[in-house]
Design an enzyme around this catalytic site. Sequence first.
Site, PDB file in Angstrom:
ATOM      1  CG  HIS A   7     -10.300  21.924 118.653  1.00 33.87           C
ATOM      2  ND1 HIS A   7     -11.477  22.189 118.743  1.00 33.87           N
ATOM      3  CD2 HIS A   7     -10.428  20.401 118.426  1.00 33.87           C
ATOM      4  CE1 HIS A   7     -12.236  21.290 119.112  1.00 33.87           C
ATOM      5  NE2 HIS A   7     -11.811  20.198 118.837  1.00 33.87           N
ATOM      6  CD  GLU A  34      -9.532  17.612 116.235  1.00 33.15           C
ATOM      7  OE1 GLU A  34     -10.263  16.543 116.315  1.00 33.15           O
ATOM      8  OE2 GLU A  34     -10.043  18.876 115.815  1.00 33.15           O
ATOM      9  CG  ASP A  36     -13.811  16.980 113.749  1.00 32.24           C
ATOM     10  OD1 ASP A  36     -13.336  16.336 114.726  1.00 32.24           O
ATOM     11  OD2 ASP A  36     -13.899  18.410 113.930  1.00 32.24           O
ATOM     12  CG  HIS A  49     -17.600  18.897 115.374  1.00 34.19           C
ATOM     13  ND1 HIS A  49     -18.632  18.553 116.176  1.00 34.19           N
ATOM     14  CD2 HIS A  49     -16.738  18.263 116.097  1.00 34.19           C
ATOM     15  CE1 HIS A  49     -18.240  17.910 117.067  1.00 34.19           C
ATOM     16  NE2 HIS A  49     -17.046  17.872 117.322  1.00 34.19           N
ATOM     17  CD  GLU A 109     -12.504  13.565 116.656  1.00 39.41           C
ATOM     18  OE1 GLU A 109     -12.310  14.604 116.922  1.00 39.41           O
ATOM     19  OE2 GLU A 109     -13.596  13.013 117.118  1.00 39.41           O
TER      20      GLU A 109
END
Length: 239
Positions: A7, A34, A36, A49, A109
């Site tokens: 993450h 993962e 962002d 993020h 994401e």
Amino acid sequence: MSKIFAHRGCSGTYPENTMIAFRKAVELGVDGIEFDVHLTKDNELVIIHDESIDRTSNGSGLVRNMTLAELRQYDYSAKFAGVYGHNDIPTLREYFELVKDTPIISNIELKTGIHEYPGIEQAVIDMVKAYHLEDRVILSSFNHYTIMRCKAIDPTLKCGFLSESWLVDYGKYTASHGVECCHPVLFNLIPSVVEEMHAAGCEINTYTVNEEADILRLAALGVDGLIGNYPERMIKLLR
Ligand code: G3P
Ligand code: MG
């Protein structure tokens, strides 16, 4: 067997969403990473993020109001300032250069929850295609309109609906929109919810799975992917 996703990279032990955190995840041999993405003022895809750089850098301001060159003036080491040297804000291109020759699945994401960043879906998909990574990406977002725009651009790309809510019939809702994956917060994954999602034909990738008890419980429930800050812990427990 549940897939292990790092993450924001190995963000428990390295600065989140930086190349060092991604390199460590690759070295660990995770199944996926993962991260962002946001769009800069000069339309560069960058990995961070928050909408602003205040929390994770030594600068201040909104990503969308700054050019990549302006963003590059700061250090993104966040709480690890001074520990691992200088860490730039990565571009999506730099990240793809790292993983392009690995089997790693990239869960991108799209952070369109507050600013919609018109054109971000096309820009991400163009970059995925430039690196021929169509079979190794999952596009996810809390903004489900973003995911529908991705599907309209290319329905063959795997996508996921993120949610932190106890949605009724989350699996049916996801599948009925032609979306392959449910990305729920871990607390919502009780056995009946997992069953409903799987019965609808959805893959389940859940976040943020850090504690040993959660890792073991969710793996035993047959959850397809666990997204966590300590992938090394998941590897130790599950492999
Ligand atoms: O994509 C899973 C997870 O990252 C969603 O929440 O806030 O950590 O981006 P957040
Ligand atoms: Mg995220």
